[in-house]
Design a protein around this motif. Sequence first.
Motif, PDB file in Angstrom:
ATOM      1  N   SER B  39     -27.853 -20.397  11.680  1.00  0.00           N
ATOM      2  CA  SER B  39     -27.471 -19.477  10.683  1.00  0.00           C
ATOM      3  C   SER B  39     -27.896 -18.025  11.003  1.00  0.00           C
ATOM      4  CB  SER B  39     -27.810 -19.868   9.374  1.00  0.00           C
ATOM      5  OG  SER B  39     -27.334 -20.963   8.856  1.00  0.00           O
ATOM      6  N   PRO B  40     -27.315 -17.020  10.486  1.00  0.00           N
ATOM      7  CA  PRO B  40     -27.715 -15.682  10.832  1.00  0.00           C
ATOM      8  C   PRO B  40     -29.286 -15.543  10.618  1.00  0.00           C
ATOM      9  CG  PRO B  40     -25.685 -15.637   9.673  1.00  0.00           C
ATOM     10  CD  PRO B  40     -26.238 -17.014   9.446  1.00  0.00           C
ATOM     11  N   GLY B  41     -30.046 -14.905  11.528  1.00  0.00           N
ATOM     12  CA  GLY B  41     -31.534 -14.745  11.500  1.00  0.00           C
ATOM     13  C   GLY B  41     -32.307 -15.906  11.420  1.00  0.00           C
ATOM     14  N   GLN B  42     -31.782 -17.088  11.675  1.00  0.00           N
ATOM     15  CA  GLN B  42     -32.562 -18.325  11.431  1.00  0.00           C
ATOM     16  C   GLN B  42     -32.570 -19.031  12.748  1.00  0.00           C
ATOM     17  OE1 GLN B  42     -33.778 -19.512   8.455  1.00  0.00           O
ATOM     18  NE2 GLN B  42     -33.041 -17.418   7.773  1.00  0.00           N
ATOM     19  N   GLY B  43     -33.719 -19.892  12.914  1.00  0.00           N
ATOM     20  CA  GLY B  43     -33.675 -20.728  13.978  1.00  0.00           C
ATOM     21  C   GLY B  43     -32.699 -21.864  14.217  1.00  0.00           C
ATOM     22  N   LEU B  44     -32.633 -22.748  15.296  1.00  0.00           N
ATOM     23  CA  LEU B  44     -31.938 -23.633  15.546  1.00  0.00           C
ATOM     24  C   LEU B  44     -32.197 -25.180  14.530  1.00  0.00           C
ATOM     25  CD1 LEU B  44     -31.820 -23.336  19.179  1.00  0.00           C
ATOM     26  CD2 LEU B  44     -29.714 -23.026  17.839  1.00  0.00           C
ATOM     27  N   GLN B  45     -31.057 -25.695  13.862  1.00  0.00           N
ATOM     28  CA  GLN B  45     -31.322 -26.867  13.224  1.00  0.00           C
ATOM     29  C   GLN B  45     -30.638 -28.066  13.930  1.00  0.00           C
ATOM     30  OE1 GLN B  45     -29.735 -26.781   9.236  1.00  0.00           O
ATOM     31  NE2 GLN B  45     -31.181 -28.448   8.579  1.00  0.00           N
ATOM     32  N   LEU B  46     -30.960 -29.185  14.070  1.00  0.00           N
ATOM     33  CA  LEU B  46     -30.340 -30.136  15.042  1.00  0.00           C
ATOM     34  C   LEU B  46     -29.453 -31.011  13.851  1.00  0.00           C
ATOM     35  CD1 LEU B  46     -30.000 -32.293  16.891  1.00  0.00           C
ATOM     36  CD2 LEU B  46     -31.890 -33.733  16.166  1.00  0.00           C
ATOM     37  N   LEU B  47     -28.105 -30.931  14.053  1.00  0.00           N
ATOM     38  CA  LEU B  47     -27.188 -31.699  13.177  1.00  0.00           C
ATOM     39  C   LEU B  47     -26.921 -33.100  13.586  1.00  0.00           C
ATOM     40  CD1 LEU B  47     -24.187 -29.081  13.385  1.00  0.00           C
ATOM     41  CD2 LEU B  47     -25.396 -29.574  11.367  1.00  0.00           C
ATOM     42  N   LEU B  48     -26.842 -33.409  15.047  1.00  0.00           N
ATOM     43  CA  LEU B  48     -26.718 -34.816  15.233  1.00  0.00           C
ATOM     44  C   LEU B  48     -27.048 -34.800  16.740  1.00  0.00           C
ATOM     45  CD1 LEU B  48     -23.946 -34.606  16.511  1.00  0.00           C
ATOM     46  CD2 LEU B  48     -23.080 -35.011  14.257  1.00  0.00           C
ATOM     47  N   LYS B  49     -27.177 -36.175  17.175  1.00  0.00           N
ATOM     48  CA  LYS B  49     -27.484 -36.435  18.706  1.00  0.00           C
ATOM     49  C   LYS B  49     -26.978 -37.657  19.014  1.00  0.00           C
ATOM     50  CE  LYS B  49     -32.035 -37.945  17.341  1.00  0.00           C
ATOM     51  NZ  LYS B  49     -33.680 -37.693  17.543  1.00  0.00           N
ATOM     52  N   TYR B  50     -26.626 -37.836  20.423  1.00  0.00           N
ATOM     53  CA  TYR B  50     -26.122 -39.111  20.764  1.00  0.00           C
ATOM     54  C   TYR B  50     -26.733 -39.636  22.023  1.00  0.00           C
ATOM     55  CZ  TYR B  50     -23.083 -42.378  23.218  1.00  0.00           C
ATOM     56  OH  TYR B  50     -22.718 -43.246  24.132  1.00  0.00           O
TER      57      TYR B  50
END
Lengths: 114, 114
Positions: B39-50
């Motif tokens: 999101s703007p001005g934010q860090g990275l957030q994990l949504l999902l992984k395989y």
Amino acid sequence: SQTIHQWPATLVQPVGSPLSLECTVEGTSNPNLYWYRQAAGRGLQLLFYSVGIGQISSEVPQNLSASRPQDRQFILSSKKLLLSDSGFYLCAWWFYGGSNTEAFFGQGTRLTVV
Amino acid sequence: AQSVTQPDIHITVSEGASLELRCNYSYGATPYLFWYVQSPGQGLQLLLKYFSGDTLVQGIKGFEAEFKRSQSSFNLRKPSVHWSDAAEYFCAVVTYNQGGKLIFGQGTELSVKP
């Protein structure tokens, strides 16, 4: 628990000045560490990665260098900053553990070279 | 060399409409695949992984992704988009040779129309 610290959060530096960004990791040993740069509209570009103390791989030729003086410390440096070095810098490490494999990111450093 | 491609730089969808973000990878074996949101001005957030097993993986915030080996793709989907989903989305791959490199695609910026 695993955490990653990156500082400073923001930095404004004049052209030609040196740079030192530091990243430290807690809660793990011998992590794979990464430095990324995110320029506006250009995604996350891998700059350097390290698989151990003193082991640095450079992904792209540039004005920056990286060092890993300790197992859980990763430093991004420059002797003389250029305007084109402006951007958002992210430190990361990833934990390789089968289905638990995951990457962790610092909060980033917004660098503006003026 | 391993790479990740997100063909769409910017996508606009109406709130409530379905969403699909494309991701293609180039790698000799089955990699570990991730989707992150920023999101703007934010860090990275994990949504999902395989990693392996079921090719359809469920993530947070109602997102899912399908791994298709024959197409070297890992597309992200959501059946009904909310205005709060507006953000930048990154597909990433971990290569576990050469000590492992976490490589990101260029990112897709999602805008949501009311």
